[in-house]
Design an enzyme around this catalytic site. Structure first.
Site, mmCIF file in Angstrom:
data_model
loop_
_atom_site.group_PDB
_atom_site.id
_atom_site.type_symbol
_atom_site.label_atom_id
_atom_site.label_comp_id
_atom_site.label_asym_id
_atom_site.label_seq_id
_atom_site.Cartn_x
_atom_site.Cartn_y
_atom_site.Cartn_z
ATOM 1 N N CYS A 127 35.738 43.093 43.724
ATOM 2 C CA CYS A 127 36.313 44.123 44.746
ATOM 3 C C CYS A 127 35.338 43.899 46.152
ATOM 4 C CB CYS A 127 36.394 45.398 44.384
ATOM 5 S SG CYS A 127 34.760 46.196 43.705
ATOM 6 N N CYS A 163 30.130 47.599 35.951
ATOM 7 C CA CYS A 163 30.935 48.455 36.705
ATOM 8 C C CYS A 163 31.704 49.080 35.592
ATOM 9 C CB CYS A 163 31.796 47.744 37.725
ATOM 10 S SG CYS A 163 32.559 48.830 38.662
#
Length: 355
Positions: free
Chosen positions: A193, A94
């Site tokens: 997350c 990411c």
């Protein structure tokens, strides 16, 4: 005035990064990435807090929609990985493919700015001798996030500032209070997350992977119990197996072909070597001969001595001085020389030759 685009998640770390640079005289532009669709409402709250911080500092705030990018590079990556019996590490991918690369590109193309900054705990320095930028651990070892940043390129390091790398988390909280930032007392966020948005990785994966009953077996193939999907398990796991045994048992292998979870005692979970692929040498040139350094195979694990032996197809063999427990395909193996991140890659399954 020096211009910098600061990635703002709405948390205290990125808020202090922006406030500190603004206080130092930088022309700060806030930028928030909209990552998740649907249930990921933590993004909505984060965007609101990020906008508030920018208003408080008197700086502009941009929101970039990266939901499709996040789904293609992270959601699909996670689902396919867990289905194949590995435990993917989404954060390093990411950072490279969704956050730092796109942020720097947006800053250059849309905002005429060649520097970005984030609230990560890590450091960057330029080595005059090698003429390379080096990624270093943060001063605060408890918050050090360099493990997740090994996959960044030289171009990204050149264009990135880590304002928090030289300070502790306690100092960050103190600075946030001094600046009277709205996020000063905001609770610590999850490292991942998706867990924050969905409650657990299992809850997230259950939206994409259907239950598939299979066997839990020992090393001799004896059936000890059943499971509802190998994606609920990871190497080294002990809790939640739902089986009775005279000694503690751990997951030592996930067999996606046979849909089996294989368990054994702790000694059976130790490995003296493994193969690592998809390498990125962030601070040094790719070595052509064996080197002896340290490796970290999990975010919270201790770095241990290792010999790195280059092999074909952008892979290396790691040989540990002592057997290591819980070596998990899909996780990152990150190589260190003291505080310097040399590089890293993904731990491969024994039959994985992917470059």
């Amino acid at each position: 005035m020096k211009k910098v685009v600061v990635g703002l998640s709405g948390g205290v770390d990125s808020s202090v990064a922006a406030a500190s640079l603004h206080h130092q005289g930088y022309d700060v532009i806030g930028l928030t990435l909209w990552l998740m669709k649907g249930k990921g409402q933590c993004c909505s709250e984060g965007m609101v807090d990020a906008a508030f911080i920018c208003e408080q500092l008197g700086v502009p705030h941009h929101i970039v929609d990266t939901r499709e990018l996040f789904e293609a590079n992270i959601i699909n990556y996670l689902v396919s990985g867990y289905e194949s019996g590995v435990t993917p590490l989404p954060c390093s991918q990411c950072n490279r493919a969704v956050k730092f690369g796109p942020m720097l590109a947006y800053a250059k193309e849309e905002l005429n700015c060649d520097r970005i900054a984030t609230g990560h705990y890590a450091r960057i320095r330029y080595d005059e001798q090698t003429r390379r930028y080096q990624l270093l651990r943060a001063i605060d070892r408890n918050k050090d996030q360099s493990y997740f940043l090994y996959d960044l390129s030289q171009d990204i390091l050149k264009g990135t500032i880590f304002p928090l790398g030289e300070q502790t988390k306690e100092e960050t909280r103190r600075i946030a209070a001094e600046f009277d930032l709205k996020t000063a007392s905001k609770p610590e966020s999850q490292d991942l997350c998706l867990i924050e948005a969905h409650g657990s990785m299992a809850s997230f994966l259950d939206q994409y992977i259907k239950p598939k009953e299979g066997e839990i077996v020992d090393l001799d193939g004896k059936v000890l119990g059943t499971h509802q999907g190998i994606h609920h398990y990871t190497i080294g796991q002990r809790k939640g197996l739902g089986i009775a045994a005279p000694e503690p048992l751990y997951v030592v292998k996930l067999d996606a072909v046979m849909n089996r979870v294989i368990v054994g005692n702790r000694a059976a979970g130790g490995r003296s070597d493994c193969t690592v692929g998809r390498l990125n040498w962030v601070s040094i040139a790719e070595p052509s001969s064996p080197i002896t350094v340290e490796v970290q195979v999990r975010y919270r694990s201790k770095a241990v001595p290792v010999s790195i032996i280059p092999i074909e197809n952008n892979r290396v063999t790691l040989q540990f001085n002592e057997p290591q427990f819980g070596i998990t395909p899909g996780q990152a193996a990150v190589f260190y020389d003291g505080e310097i991140v040399l590089g890293g890659g993904i731990i491969l399954q024994d039959n994985d030759s992917v470059k």
